[in-house]
Every structure is written in structure tokens, then in C-alpha cells.
Write a protein that holds these residues in place. Structure first.
Motif, PDB file in Angstrom:
ATOM      1  N   VAL A 127       0.795  -1.049   0.030  1.00 38.76           N
ATOM      2  CA  VAL A 127      -0.023   0.096  -0.115  1.00 38.76           C
ATOM      3  C   VAL A 127       0.851   1.097   0.069  1.00 38.76           C
ATOM      4  O   VAL A 127       0.517   2.114  -0.591  1.00 38.76           O
ATOM      5  CB  VAL A 127      -1.071   0.101   1.281  1.00 38.76           C
ATOM      6  N   PHE A 128       2.038   1.104   0.614  1.00 35.83           N
ATOM      7  CA  PHE A 128       3.070   2.047   0.640  1.00 35.83           C
ATOM      8  C   PHE A 128       3.422   2.535  -0.928  1.00 35.83           C
ATOM      9  O   PHE A 128       3.474   3.451  -1.302  1.00 35.83           O
ATOM     10  CB  PHE A 128       4.083   1.904   1.444  1.00 35.83           C
ATOM     11  N   VAL A 129       3.899   1.300  -1.555  1.00 36.66           N
ATOM     12  CA  VAL A 129       4.271   1.462  -2.855  1.00 36.66           C
ATOM     13  C   VAL A 129       3.138   2.008  -3.949  1.00 36.66           C
ATOM     14  O   VAL A 129       3.414   3.030  -4.537  1.00 36.66           O
ATOM     15  CB  VAL A 129       4.833   0.257  -3.288  1.00 36.66           C
ATOM     16  N   HIS A 130       2.054   1.695  -3.416  1.00 40.30           N
ATOM     17  CA  HIS A 130       0.906   2.236  -4.121  1.00 40.30           C
ATOM     18  C   HIS A 130       0.342   3.639  -3.950  1.00 40.30           C
ATOM     19  O   HIS A 130       0.360   4.398  -4.937  1.00 40.30           O
ATOM     20  CB  HIS A 130      -0.375   1.102  -4.004  1.00 40.30           C
ATOM     21  N   GLU A 131       0.247   3.856  -2.753  1.00 36.06           N
ATOM     22  CA  GLU A 131      -0.205   5.298  -2.632  1.00 36.06           C
ATOM     23  C   GLU A 131       0.897   6.140  -2.599  1.00 36.06           C
ATOM     24  O   GLU A 131       0.792   7.184  -3.184  1.00 36.06           O
ATOM     25  CB  GLU A 131      -0.943   5.110  -0.923  1.00 36.06           C
ATOM     26  N   ALA A 132       1.833   5.938  -1.798  1.00 34.54           N
ATOM     27  CA  ALA A 132       2.988   7.158  -1.665  1.00 34.54           C
ATOM     28  C   ALA A 132       3.714   7.164  -2.812  1.00 34.54           C
ATOM     29  O   ALA A 132       3.966   8.350  -3.219  1.00 34.54           O
ATOM     30  CB  ALA A 132       4.007   6.454  -0.336  1.00 34.54           C
ATOM     31  N   PHE A 133       4.046   6.087  -3.405  1.00 36.52           N
ATOM     32  CA  PHE A 133       4.840   6.490  -4.992  1.00 36.52           C
ATOM     33  C   PHE A 133       3.977   6.306  -6.065  1.00 36.52           C
ATOM     34  O   PHE A 133       3.861   6.893  -7.020  1.00 36.52           O
ATOM     35  CB  PHE A 133       5.686   5.511  -4.987  1.00 36.52           C
ATOM     36  N   GLY A 134       3.235   5.108  -6.103  1.00 39.03           N
ATOM     37  CA  GLY A 134       2.293   4.712  -7.395  1.00 39.03           C
ATOM     38  C   GLY A 134       1.759   5.955  -7.938  1.00 39.03           C
ATOM     39  O   GLY A 134       1.614   6.282  -9.060  1.00 39.03           O
ATOM     40  N   HIS A 135       0.865   6.665  -7.304  1.00 37.10           N
ATOM     41  CA  HIS A 135      -0.059   7.530  -7.706  1.00 37.10           C
ATOM     42  C   HIS A 135       0.554   8.932  -8.377  1.00 37.10           C
ATOM     43  O   HIS A 135       0.486   9.429  -9.186  1.00 37.10           O
ATOM     44  CB  HIS A 135      -1.014   8.102  -6.732  1.00 37.10           C
ATOM     45  N   LEU A 136       1.966   8.997  -7.672  1.00 41.69           N
ATOM     46  CA  LEU A 136       2.880  10.147  -8.029  1.00 41.69           C
ATOM     47  C   LEU A 136       3.386   9.883  -9.364  1.00 41.69           C
ATOM     48  O   LEU A 136       3.795  10.552 -10.423  1.00 41.69           O
ATOM     49  CB  LEU A 136       3.841  10.369  -7.203  1.00 41.69           C
ATOM     50  N   ALA A 137       3.320   8.316  -9.718  1.00 45.74           N
ATOM     51  CA  ALA A 137       3.937   7.994 -10.861  1.00 45.74           C
ATOM     52  C   ALA A 137       3.077   7.765 -12.103  1.00 45.74           C
ATOM     53  O   ALA A 137       3.377   7.149 -13.056  1.00 45.74           O
ATOM     54  CB  ALA A 137       4.757   6.676 -10.631  1.00 45.74           C
ATOM     55  N   GLU A 138       1.587   8.191 -11.776  1.00 41.81           N
ATOM     56  CA  GLU A 138       0.739   8.226 -12.890  1.00 41.81           C
ATOM     57  C   GLU A 138       1.035   9.377 -13.575  1.00 41.81           C
ATOM     58  O   GLU A 138       1.003  10.547 -12.990  1.00 41.81           O
ATOM     59  CB  GLU A 138      -0.792   8.154 -12.113  1.00 41.81           C
ATOM     60  N   ALA A 139       1.311   9.142 -14.699  1.00 35.90           N
ATOM     61  CA  ALA A 139       1.739  10.346 -15.595  1.00 35.90           C
ATOM     62  C   ALA A 139       0.873  11.737 -15.641  1.00 35.90           C
ATOM     63  O   ALA A 139       1.096  12.898 -15.539  1.00 35.90           O
ATOM     64  CB  ALA A 139       2.026  10.098 -17.049  1.00 35.90           C
ATOM     65  N   ASP A 140      -0.432  11.322 -15.591  1.00 37.17           N
ATOM     66  CA  ASP A 140      -1.514  12.422 -15.477  1.00 37.17           C
ATOM     67  C   ASP A 140      -1.245  13.238 -14.115  1.00 37.17           C
ATOM     68  O   ASP A 140      -1.220  14.588 -14.135  1.00 37.17           O
ATOM     69  CB  ASP A 140      -2.898  12.029 -15.659  1.00 37.17           C
ATOM     70  N   PHE A 174       4.926  -3.015  11.321  1.00 37.05           N
ATOM     71  CA  PHE A 174       3.430  -2.915  10.774  1.00 37.05           C
ATOM     72  C   PHE A 174       3.207  -3.769   9.684  1.00 37.05           C
ATOM     73  O   PHE A 174       3.547  -3.969   8.758  1.00 37.05           O
ATOM     74  CB  PHE A 174       3.510  -1.297  10.067  1.00 37.05           C
ATOM     75  N   LYS A 175       2.195  -4.651  10.077  1.00 36.20           N
ATOM     76  CA  LYS A 175       2.005  -5.902   9.381  1.00 36.20           C
ATOM     77  C   LYS A 175       0.950  -5.869   8.197  1.00 36.20           C
ATOM     78  O   LYS A 175       0.925  -6.560   7.178  1.00 36.20           O
ATOM     79  CB  LYS A 175       1.717  -7.299  10.105  1.00 36.20           C
ATOM     80  N   SER A 176      -0.146  -5.141   8.828  1.00 38.16           N
ATOM     81  CA  SER A 176      -1.268  -5.215   7.847  1.00 38.16           C
ATOM     82  C   SER A 176      -2.065  -3.766   7.733  1.00 38.16           C
ATOM     83  O   SER A 176      -2.118  -3.266   8.771  1.00 38.16           O
ATOM     84  CB  SER A 176      -2.376  -6.277   8.128  1.00 38.16           C
ATOM     85  N   PHE A 177      -2.432  -3.225   6.514  1.00 41.24           N
ATOM     86  CA  PHE A 177      -2.812  -1.871   6.589  1.00 41.24           C
ATOM     87  C   PHE A 177      -4.309  -1.717   6.642  1.00 41.24           C
ATOM     88  O   PHE A 177      -5.113  -2.768   6.355  1.00 41.24           O
ATOM     89  CB  PHE A 177      -2.230  -1.183   5.406  1.00 41.24           C
ATOM     90  N   ARG A 178      -4.873  -0.792   7.005  1.00 41.65           N
ATOM     91  CA  ARG A 178      -6.449  -0.397   7.009  1.00 41.65           C
ATOM     92  C   ARG A 178      -6.760   0.358   5.820  1.00 41.65           C
ATOM     93  O   ARG A 178      -7.826   0.329   5.159  1.00 41.65           O
ATOM     94  CB  ARG A 178      -6.960   0.319   8.195  1.00 41.65           C
ATOM     95  N   GLY A 179      -6.093   1.348   5.241  1.00 39.27           N
ATOM     96  CA  GLY A 179      -6.250   2.332   4.457  1.00 39.27           C
ATOM     97  C   GLY A 179      -4.914   3.304   4.183  1.00 39.27           C
ATOM     98  O   GLY A 179      -4.201   3.197   4.933  1.00 39.27           O
ATOM     99  N   GLY A 180      -5.141   3.916   3.048  1.00 40.80           N
ATOM    100  CA  GLY A 180      -3.819   4.754   2.784  1.00 40.80           C
ATOM    101  C   GLY A 180      -4.217   5.892   1.822  1.00 40.80           C
ATOM    102  O   GLY A 180      -5.289   5.613   1.004  1.00 40.80           O
ATOM    103  N   GLN A 181      -3.446   6.933   1.666  1.00 37.43           N
ATOM    104  CA  GLN A 181      -3.702   7.837   0.917  1.00 37.43           C
ATOM    105  C   GLN A 181      -2.583   9.030   0.555  1.00 37.43           C
ATOM    106  O   GLN A 181      -1.783   8.898   1.566  1.00 37.43           O
ATOM    107  CB  GLN A 181      -4.888   8.791   1.416  1.00 37.43           C
TER     108      GLN A 181
END
Lengths: 461, 454
Positions: A244-257, A372-379
Motif C-alpha cells: 500500500v505504501f508503494v501504491h499510495e505513496a509512490f504509485g499515484h505520483l508515478a501516474e503520468a497525469d 506494521f503487518k497489515s494496513f487499513r487504508g492509505g492516501q
């Protein structure tokens, strides 16, 4: 179907002067269940079919969606789309252009061991009831269990004015289990999702009893957990949280739009933004994974896209529009939730590549920190601020896993935090999820266990 | 696609109910939905796209031996699809499990009129009208400061209508309009980029203020350029409507839903007539609020919408009920069953969750704060513990208040606490209420919240 769509595109180009036109048609079947404890709130079956027409006129996009496949409705929709584009283009300074792609003609069929269409509703209800029983039966402090189930099957057609023509089957199976527990006024909450593009066999890999027990156990364990201290601490993140860290913290920033919209990554292409241990991919080609598909909703083949290699930003996720702006190949990340909406840049299966540490090695140098083993949400925000809420956490004391901790979250700036990743595990897990960006997309996130030298922990103690 | 008329939608719903009864349903309910939307989109400072979406469909809920089945379709042009949908609903019910608590669909009750929910001018809006609204908004934003960059936004207009009928005599038709404009901006100075700042205006009638939206989104972004670090301590917070919406949706609103209460997953279980918030807090769920974004004549099961007192000067008075949870307690539905169009069965949701405004002007509220923060946007509120109300979120950013003045902002500030405790610590409520999604609320001042700085 393909011929009709091709004709519609022809009308857009010849009659309305479109530079580009695409028609997307979907015929979908859904089965859904909601269980609240052993009550089946409703057994649900839905059929949706419709068309999306998207055109580029005078450099602006026009889009029309209609819940019909009748030729006259499609004609009127394409005319609407072209009018919308013309109006939108009136004060356009920079015209939208698309990267060239190879045209494709293909028919992609789903082959699954257990196609959910062939599984009876009774069987699906039985499975869900078994999960429910396993959660409530685990401990009498488990107070409630909600189970949602969805399977989606069907087919989609994509035809564009460049000559691409794809008929692609769709198959998704997904379920979410949420459990609450209570003791002496302490409430805890635990959630787990499973999801697959392979088939109903996902319940073979995740037996209902095991699944239910796992979710219940987490809720019970938290009852005795303490609040974390607020402040900066070294942490070990499990694959689920790394994902979720890769997805939220980095992934969204790497979406070209989003990068173009002022995100911090556009100016960091080719630059080092993380430690040597940081390598991230967004991969649409993993067999059966929840975020996989063969072609995206612009008819571009999905691929394995390298985003960061050894800490250096190597690429972004693109659709045809942003690929043209960056002068690169599109990466197959254009996805639309259904025919009601236009495709936008979305992640697929996004993960961190494993390295060489064992779990024990990651822990051993930490005198006090958190696991931290399991996430509840991220943004995340475009400026690189991220937040990940944690549903399963433990203290780390003198290199060993200690007592459980509840309602923690971590935050920081992505670019600062990636430099603080100082050890990466050799294990690997991929977790299914649903990502919201105005539309919902089915994705996976994952990675190995990692250690982060220091991160801000939000806590109440 | 031609717009469906009232008579067409009602007769379709009634026909579906009849077919279901003929085919063997003990009870049946049909819901017909239509949505027609046009919107124009802003990307990176310019209007780049226009969309038109037409969505119609039919959802049928049937009960066989106290087991509930549901089916939907978005093809409603032919008689055959009604029959097919009924048969699929029946087969789902037959496969399902009887529910011993099922006490029947809702009975017919008179409806009060929903006021200010429909404006025919919105129906007549064309793409070029929306494009002009978008230009006004963009021009307003960029006129504030040249460091402002509008990231994305849009202007949308929608017509929504629905009809319901059931085998207990319920019959209803309702239509409404909505127009919305929104803008997200960042401010850039050198290599510094602010967090995304956002403003919007949504109304049921054609009186959105695009100019204000543009200026406000820009003003907030510019004011986020000046940053300082902040220390970890307990402090006063002013929560604006943005922050309240995020925090309450995941916590307080869950706690007042009757199904959560009945299932033991609400912190408010057994607390009727007990003090759960500061005496400054009075909350109604008002499904009939004139011009409210969630105002309608009836709910997703055909129950009349109503105004329900939930918290009165801090004392918990009632919960939100649908038909099923109400009958379980021999009560009447509060009209809080909601549907996601034709695609879903009804579920409990707040309508217009109305936190009553207080007497204080915003300046007076700010003047109460010698040293504190004002919070607009939050990250991670959806990762709160929905049952216990514990939250651990990031303000993106938080603006510092010193001696009643907003002075600068601070990034990456974490706020941690418990929403139910925070509600008890509300020391003042402003008079500046506004509509935001399902929330109608003013700013509120909360004492003693833990803030964790970098």
C-alpha cells in the motif's frame, strides 16, 4: 458488433471531423452477496450492457456513454461526443495528441479452472456462510461479521479509428470480510480482501475456515493491544503495508497525469529519489493477479513497467495522451471502470522487488520500533505527503516482536522516506485491492518485508 | 436516449411488481432509475474534455419464503427484459437463505414535498454553458496569483429521477437536478509545490458561484506556500466542513446507523438519552432540508423522507433506520434507506447530516484560538477505526492560528485521537454552515487534540 463499432468510428471521423475515435462496448454479468452474520441480506444478480464513444475533435476529448447497443442510440451518442469535444476545444491552447501505437486485432478468451458463472448461487452462499461461521466461532468476543462477495464476468469490445479491434473477456472474483470485536468498551476492527482474475478457485487457495479465522484472530488480538507512541521510530513493514505504501505513496505520483498535474515526480525523472535498495514495478502481466489484463481500455497491451531501479526513477505509467507528451511508448495503464466512464491512468499490480534480508535480520538492529503487518487504508497527496493506517501492528523490542499495537498510522514525505529504506527482505507477497480515483479499479500491491530507518508514527499514547 | 416520463417509469415499476407476483414472489419491489449527466473537465489549466452520460435501469427485489433476491438490468426497452430480470431475482431468492427476522416490505405512507430540489434551467444547460462556467472559474483562480496552477476540476449538471412500487401499495416518483463546479489547485514557487487545495460549489438549482470557487481554491493554495514546522503537543483545532466530512463519515455517521447498533458494532449502542457530545452539538438527519444535496421525497424503499433528531445539545436521541431495522424494534423507518441507482439493494445511509450552526461568526471562532490549527483537508480518515472512532490522520496541510490570525501552514502534521472524545470537547460552533455531500455543517472548535509534528 465490431463492424457496427467500426462504422460509428467512421462517422465520427468523416462526418464530424474527429482526429481519432474509439468505441468500447461491454456486456457484463455480476453476482453479488452481502452477509451480515448468518443473514443473507440479499442474493443479487445483475446484467449491464452499454457503449462508450470517445473522440478527439480539434484537440479536445468528447465522450458519451449510453446503456444501449442499438445502432441508432450509438449514432446519437457519437454525435453527442463530437459536439461535447468541439465545445470543450473552444479555448484550448495545447491540443491533445496521442502517441502512435501498433494496431492490434485479437480475441482474448478467459480460461479458468472454475468459472464463477458455472458455480451455483447456493454454492457461493455456502462458502460465504462458512467464512462467517469461522469468524464468529473463533471467539465469543467477535461481535459482527460482514461479508461482501462479487463476481464479474462478460466480454468487452474495443474498436478504434486506427484499426485496432479487440474482443476481450472479463473475469473477476472478489470478496471482503470485515469483523468487529468488543470487550469492556474496547472496539476493534479487522478486514481482509481476496481477489483474482483466474476464477472461483481462489477459494481453494483461501479455504473459508482459514480465511475467517485469520480475520477474527486479528480483531481479537487487538483487544489487548496498546496505542502506539506518537513520533519518529524505526519500523519494519510487512508485504501488505509495503504494497500500500508503494501504491499510495509512490504509485499515484508515478501516474503520468498526476505527475503532469504538479506532482513531484515529473521533475525527478532519471534522478535518484530513494536508497539503492528501492526497485518498483507496475506489472499488468502477472497471471491471475487481480490487476492483470491483456489490453488496456485504449487497446494498448499491458506490460511490466519499471518505475524505479535502485533508487532512480526510470519511468511513469502512461496512457496514449501522456506518452505523447513525454515522448515515450504508452505503458498500457489506461483503464475505465466500465462503459459509463472514460479510461484514465490506473495502476495494475504494483510492487517492490525483493532483495536478500531475512525477516529476523530486518528486526535484529532495532532496539525499539514498530512492526506494521497489515494496513487499513492509505492516501497520498501530489506534494508527496502520504498516510497509511495500520490494522495489525506490534512493538519491536530489542530485535524481537513484542506486544500488539492498535490504530497506528504512518506518515511522511515519499521522497524523504524512500531514502530511509535501509534493508529489503527476500520474501514476496501480492495483495488484491480496489483503488479509488473517481472510478474504482481492481489492483494488486505488494513486495517483501522492508526496514525503514525512521518514519513518523501517529499515535495517541 | 429519450428521457423517461413519470408515467412510463411508474408503469414500468408497477408492471415489474405484478410480473414478480404472478411468477411466484410473496412480495416484490421495483425501482426504476434514470440519470442524465453532462460535464466538462479541466485538466492542467484548460478545459480539455466534455462528457455526456445516460444511465437508466431497473432493480427488482423479491421475497420468497422470507429469503430476499435481487436482480437488475440496464436494458429496459423491452417487455422480455422485465420478465428475465424478475426470473433472475426469483432464482436468487430461491438459492438464498430464509431470514426469520424478515417482516415484510414497507407499507404506503403519505409523502411530504421535497423543496428546491428541481430546477428546469439545469435541464436546458448545454455543453457551451458549462464551458463558460468553467472559464469563469479558471479565470477567477488565475487572477488571484500567478503562482496558482489549476490542476483539475470541472463543471457538471445532472438530472436524476426515480420511481418505486411495491406489493404493499407503495408508489412514488421523484426527480431532481444538481449542478456542481469544482477546482483543485496547487501553488508553485521555485521547486516548491503546495499540497492540492480544493474548493467546490454544488446546488440543486442553477446558482453556483464559479467565481468564488476559483478564487477560494487559489487563495488556499497560495496561503499554503509559507510553511513552518510544528511541535508535538495537544492543541485547539478548528475543523472546517472538509475535515468534518472526512472524519464523521467514517465514524459518527456509522455509529448512528441502526444496523450497526443492532449488530453490536456501534459505540452508541445502549446510549439513547445519554450524553455523547458537548452541549454545543445538535444534529438532525434532515431528508427534507430545502435544497439539500441529498433531499428527496422518499427513500430507496419508498419510505417518506423526514427530519430526525439524532443528538440534542449533546444528548443522543435516535438512530437512522431503514424498514428492516425499524421493524425489528417495532418502529417506523426514518427514511434512511439509500440506493446506488438501480445497481444496488437499499442500505442505511445519512441523508443531509445537519450539524446545527451556532452563534459565533468565523472571526469570533478564530479569536477563541490563542494558539491552534485550522484544518481543511485530511488524508487517511477512511483508515479510522469505524467502531471505536479512533483516528490517526494527516492534515494536508494544517494552517496555524496565532492570536486569532491564520499565519502560515505546516505540512505532514498528524492528528490522533478519538472522534467521540473530540465531540465532547467541542467548545464552540460557528454560524457559517454549508452543504458538502451529505453534510450540512459549520466550522467547529475542538479543544485538546493531539498533534504530532515532524
Amino acid at each position: 458488433m465490431e463492424e457496427v463499432l467500426s462504422k460509428i468510428n467512421g462517422i465520427a471521423v468523416q462526418k464530424f471531423g474527429a482526429e481519432y475515435a474509439e468505441a468500447r462496448v461491454q456486456k457484463l454479468n455480476k453476482t453479488m452477496l452481502t452477509l451480515k452474520e448468518d443473514r443473507v441480506e440479499a442474493a443479487k444478480q445483475g446484467i449491464e450492457s452499454g457503449a462508450a464513444l470517445r473522440v478527439l475533435v480539434n484537440g479536445a476529448w468528447g465522450f458519451a456513454s449510453v446503456g444501449s447497443l442499438k445502432a441508432e442510440e450509438l449514432m446519437s451518442a457519437v454525435s453527442d461526443a463530437c459536439k461535447m469535444a468541439k465545445m470543450a476545444s473552444t479555448r484550448l491552447k495545447t491540443r491533445i495528441k496521442l502517441a502512435k501505437t501498433k494496431t492490434v486485432e485479437d480475441h482474448v478468451q478467459v480460461k479458468s479452472k472454475k468459472n464463477p458463472v458455472e458455480v451455483q448461487m447456493e454454492e457461493k452462499i455456502k462458502t460465504a456462510l462458512a467464512v462467517n461461521k469461522a469468524t464468529l466461532g473463533y471467539d465469543n468476543r467477535v461481535k459482527s461479521c460482514t461479508i461482501d462477495y462479487l463476481d464479474l464476468t462478460g466480454t468487452s469490445y474495443f474498436v478504434n479509428s486506427d484499426g485496432t479491434c479487440i474482443n476481450q473477456d472479463r473475469l473477476y472474483v472478489w470478496s471482503r470480510i470485515t469483523v468487529t470485536a468488543m470487550l469492556n468498551g474496547v472496539f476493534t476492527f479487522s478486514r481482509e480482501e481476496i481477489g483474482s482474475t483466474a476464477g472461483y478457485e481462489i477459494f481453494d487457495a483461501n479455504a473459508p475456515e482459514t480465511l475467517g479465522e485469520k480475520v477474527a484472530k486479528r480483531a481479537i488480538e487487538q483487544l489487548a493491544a496498546k496505542s502506539p507512541k506518537g513520533g519518529k521510530f524505526p519500523v519494519v513493514l510487512g508485504p501488505n503495508v509495503v504494497g500500500v505504501f508503494v501504491h499510495e505513496a509512490f504509485g499515484h505520483l508515478a501516474e503520468a497525469d498526476l505527475a503532469l498535474a504538479g506532482g513531484v515526480l515529473a521533475e525527478n525523472l532519471g534522478k535518484k529519489i530513494g536508497s539503492d535498495f528501492v526497485t518498483f514495478y507496475d506489472d499488468g502481466t502477472i497471471n491471475g493477479a487481480f490487476g492483470s489484463f491483456k489490453y488496456d481500455d485504449e487497446g494498448v497491451p499491458a506490460q511490466k513497467t519499471l518505475l524505479i531501479k535502485d533508487g532512480v526513477v526510470t519511468g511513469l505509467m502512461h496512457n496514449r495522451e501522456t506518452a505523447q507528451k513525454f515522448n515515450v511508448e504508452p505503458t498500457g495503464n489506461a483503464r475505465a471502470e466500465d462503459f459509463r466512464v472514460e479510461p484514465i491512468i490506473r495502476m495494475r499490480n504494483t510492487y517492490m522487488a525483493p532483495r536478500d534480508h531475512s525477516f529476523e535480520e530486518l528486526l535484529e538492529d532495532i532496539s525499539f520500533g514498530y512492526y506494521f503487518k497489515s494496513f487499513r487504508g492509505g492516501q497520498a497527496n501530489l506534494d508527496g505527503t502520504f498516510q497509511v493506517g495500520i490494522q495489525e501492528a506490534y512493538e519491536i523490542v530489542n530485535g524481537e516482536i513484542g506486544e500488539p499495537v492498535r490504530n497506528a498510522s504512518i506518515s511522511g514525505n515519499t521522497l524523504e522516506t524512500l531514502f530511509k529504506v535501509d534493508a529489503v527482505g527476500k520474501d514476496f507477497e501480492l495483495w488484491p485491492g480496489r483503488c479509488g480515483k473517481g472510478q474504482t479499479a481492481f489492483v494488486c500491491d505488494g513486495g517483501p518485508h522492508i526496514r525503514v530507518k525512521e518514519v513518523l508514527v501517529g499515535g495517541n499514547a | 436516449m429519450a428521457m423517461l416520463e413519470k408515467d412510463q417509469m411508474l408503469s414500468l415499476a408497477k408492471k415489474a411488481v405484478n410480473v414478480a407476483l404472478v411468477k411466484g414472489a410473496a412480495e416484490a419491489e421495483a425501482y426504476v432509475y434514470e440519470g442524465q449527466t453532462i460535464n466538462v473537465g479541466i485538466e492542467r489549466g484548460q478545459v480539455t474534455k466534455g462528457n455526456r452520460i445516460i444511465d437508466q435501469g431497473l432493480g427488482i427485489r423479491v421475497i420468497v419464503d422470507r429469503a430476499v433476491g435481487f436482480a437488475y438490468t440496464n436494458t429496459i426497452e423491452e417487455q422480455k427484459t422485465i420478465e428475465d430480470t424478475v426470473l433472475r431475482a426469483l432464482s436468487a431468492a430461491k438459492a438464498s437463505k430464509p431470514d426469520s427476522d424478515w417482516k415484510g416490505l414497507i407499507e404506503k405512507k403519505p409523502y411530504a414535498a421535497a423543496e428546491k430540489t428541481y430546477d428546469s434551467r439545469i435541464l436546458e444547460l448545454r455543453a457551451e454553458d458549462l464551458v463558460n462556467v468553467a472559464f469563469d472559474m479558471l479565470d477567477a483562480a488565475t487572477s488571484v496569483d500567478k503562482r496558482v496552477f489549476p490542476v483539475e476540476g470541472g463543471v457538471g449538471a445532472a438530472y436524476l429521477s426515480n420511481a418505486i412500487a411495491n406489493s404493499s401499495g407503495v408508489e412514488g416518483f421523484d426527480k431532481g437536478t444538481i449542478i456542481e463546479c469544482s477546482l483543485a489547485t496547487v501553488a508553485k514557487e521555485g521547486s516548491k509545490v503546495t499540497p492540492v487545495c480544493f474548493e467546490f460549489n454544488a446546488e440543486r438549482s442553477y446558482n453556483v458561484d464559479a467565481n468564488w470557487v476559483g478564487k477560494e481554491a487559489a487563495r488556499l493554495a497560495v496561503s499554503a506556500l509559507k510553511t513552518k514546522r510544528i511541535e508535538t503537543k495537544n492543541t485547539k483545532l478548528i475543523l472546517t466542513q472538509f475535515a468534518l466530512q472526512e472524519l464523521l463519515y467514517c465514524t459518527l455517521i456509522n455509529a448512528v446507523k441502526a444496523d450497526n447498533v443492532q449488530r453490536g458494532q456501534s459505540a452508541f449502542k445502549g446510549k439513547i438519552d445519554e450524553k455523547v457530545a458537548s452541549e454545543n452539538i445538535t444534529i438532525y438527519d434532515d431528508g427534507l432540508f430545502p435544497g439539500g444535496l441529498r433531499t428527496a421525497t422518499f427513500d430507496g424503499e419508498g419510505a417518506p423522507r423526514q427530519k430526525t433528531l439524532l443528538i440534542e445539545k449533546g444528548i443522543l436521541r435516535n438512530f437512522l433506520y431503514d424498514n428492516y431495522t425499524a421493524k425489528k424494534e417495532n418502529k417506523a423507518s426514518t427514511g434512511n434507506a439509500v440506493r446506488a441507482g438501480y445497481l444496488s439493494t437499499p442500505f442505511i445511509e445519512a441523508t443531509n447530516f445537519h450539524i446545527m450552526p451556532g452563534a459565533a461568526a468565523t472571526e469570533e471562532l478564530l479569536n477563541e484560538v490563542e494558539d491552534g490549527l485550522i484544518i481543511y483537508y485530511l488524508q487517511g480518515a477512511h483508515s479510522s477505526n469505524p467502531v471505536s472512532g479512533e483516528f490517526s490522520v494527516v492534515a494536508t496541510p494544517a494552517w496555524k492560528i496565532e492570536k486569532g490570525e491564520i499565519t502560515h501552514c505546516s505540512r505532514g502534521v498528524m492528528l490522533a485521537g478519538n472522534i467521540f472524545e473530540a465531540l465532547k470537547n467541542v467548545s464552540a460552533v460557528a454560524n457559517n454552515e454549508r452543504k458538502m455531500g451529505q453534510l450540512i455543517a459549520p466550522w467547529i472548535l475542538v479543544e485538546n487534540v493531539k498533534v504530532i509534528g515532524k
